[in-house]
Scaffold this motif. Structure first.
Motif, PDB file in Angstrom:
ATOM      1  N   CYS A  35      -4.807   3.690   1.174  1.00  0.00           N
ATOM      2  CA  CYS A  35      -3.950   2.104   1.101  1.00  0.00           C
ATOM      3  C   CYS A  35      -5.019   1.235   1.906  1.00  0.00           C
ATOM      4  O   CYS A  35      -4.830   0.186   1.531  1.00  0.00           O
ATOM      5  CB  CYS A  35      -2.756   2.274   1.719  1.00  0.00           C
ATOM      6  SG  CYS A  35      -1.855   3.374   0.630  1.00  0.00           S
ATOM      7  N   ARG A  70       4.779   5.186  -3.307  1.00  0.00           N
ATOM      8  CA  ARG A  70       3.611   5.824  -4.053  1.00  0.00           C
ATOM      9  C   ARG A  70       2.695   6.991  -3.822  1.00  0.00           C
ATOM     10  O   ARG A  70       2.107   7.700  -4.559  1.00  0.00           O
ATOM     11  CB  ARG A  70       2.598   4.720  -4.203  1.00  0.00           C
ATOM     12  CG  ARG A  70       3.160   3.470  -4.849  1.00  0.00           C
ATOM     13  CD  ARG A  70       3.666   3.480  -6.043  1.00  0.00           C
ATOM     14  NE  ARG A  70       4.225   2.157  -6.301  1.00  0.00           N
ATOM     15  CZ  ARG A  70       4.209   1.378  -7.839  1.00  0.00           C
ATOM     16  NH1 ARG A  70       3.475   1.897  -8.667  1.00  0.00           N
ATOM     17  NH2 ARG A  70       4.551   0.523  -7.788  1.00  0.00           N
ATOM     18  N   MET A 113      -0.108  -3.603  -1.977  1.00  0.00           N
ATOM     19  CA  MET A 113       0.954  -2.940  -1.820  1.00  0.00           C
ATOM     20  C   MET A 113       1.536  -2.919  -0.255  1.00  0.00           C
ATOM     21  O   MET A 113       2.491  -2.592   0.098  1.00  0.00           O
ATOM     22  CB  MET A 113       1.121  -1.650  -2.422  1.00  0.00           C
ATOM     23  CG  MET A 113       1.356  -1.546  -3.990  1.00  0.00           C
ATOM     24  SD  MET A 113       1.726  -0.084  -4.441  1.00  0.00           S
ATOM     25  CE  MET A 113       0.015   0.503  -5.060  1.00  0.00           C
ATOM     26  N   LEU A 125      -4.827  -1.031  -4.203  1.00  0.00           N
ATOM     27  CA  LEU A 125      -3.656  -0.459  -3.240  1.00  0.00           C
ATOM     28  C   LEU A 125      -3.335  -1.507  -2.024  1.00  0.00           C
ATOM     29  O   LEU A 125      -2.147  -1.312  -1.622  1.00  0.00           O
ATOM     30  CB  LEU A 125      -3.903   1.047  -2.688  1.00  0.00           C
ATOM     31  CG  LEU A 125      -4.181   1.968  -3.780  1.00  0.00           C
ATOM     32  CD1 LEU A 125      -4.445   3.189  -3.331  1.00  0.00           C
ATOM     33  CD2 LEU A 125      -2.936   2.064  -4.658  1.00  0.00           C
ATOM     34  N   CYS A 184       3.118   1.705  -0.512  1.00  0.00           N
ATOM     35  CA  CYS A 184       1.767   2.410  -0.647  1.00  0.00           C
ATOM     36  C   CYS A 184       2.021   3.798  -0.326  1.00  0.00           C
ATOM     37  O   CYS A 184       1.516   4.699  -1.003  1.00  0.00           O
ATOM     38  CB  CYS A 184       0.635   1.591  -0.158  1.00  0.00           C
ATOM     39  SG  CYS A 184      -0.962   2.506  -0.930  1.00  0.00           S
TER      40      CYS A 184
END
Length: 89
Positions: A31, A24, A40, A37, A20
């Protein structure tokens, strides 16, 4: 007084290495708070988060502080430390 700094640092490092944040490029706060999110974030980080919560709660919980470490001293036999026979002579 015990501190939760070790768990906190490990949790932060775990989040920074997660997909995350690292891949990303979302913020750590995003996150943690965004449920989409959060999937992740590895399970290890989620376990560290729970451990950090329990550690902080333990620092504030006066009942736990007064009782001390649970199970401390259980299993230690008293005859190991019995040196009364030394004084009989």
């Amino acid at each position: 007084m015990p501190s939760c700094d070790g768990i906190r640092e490990e949790y932060i490092q775990c989040l920074l290495r997660s997909e995350c944040v690292f891949v990303r490029r979302h913020s750590v706060e995003e996150c943690i708070k965004n449920k989409d999110l959060a999937s992740m974030v590895p399970e290890h980080c989620q376990m560290l988060r729970k451990s950090l919560f329990e550690c902080k709660r333990g620092l504030l919980d006066m009942r736990r502080r007064m009782r001390g470490v649970p199970n401390a001293g259980i299993g230690a036999s008293s005859d190991k430390f019995d040196d009364s026979d030394k004084w009989d002579k």
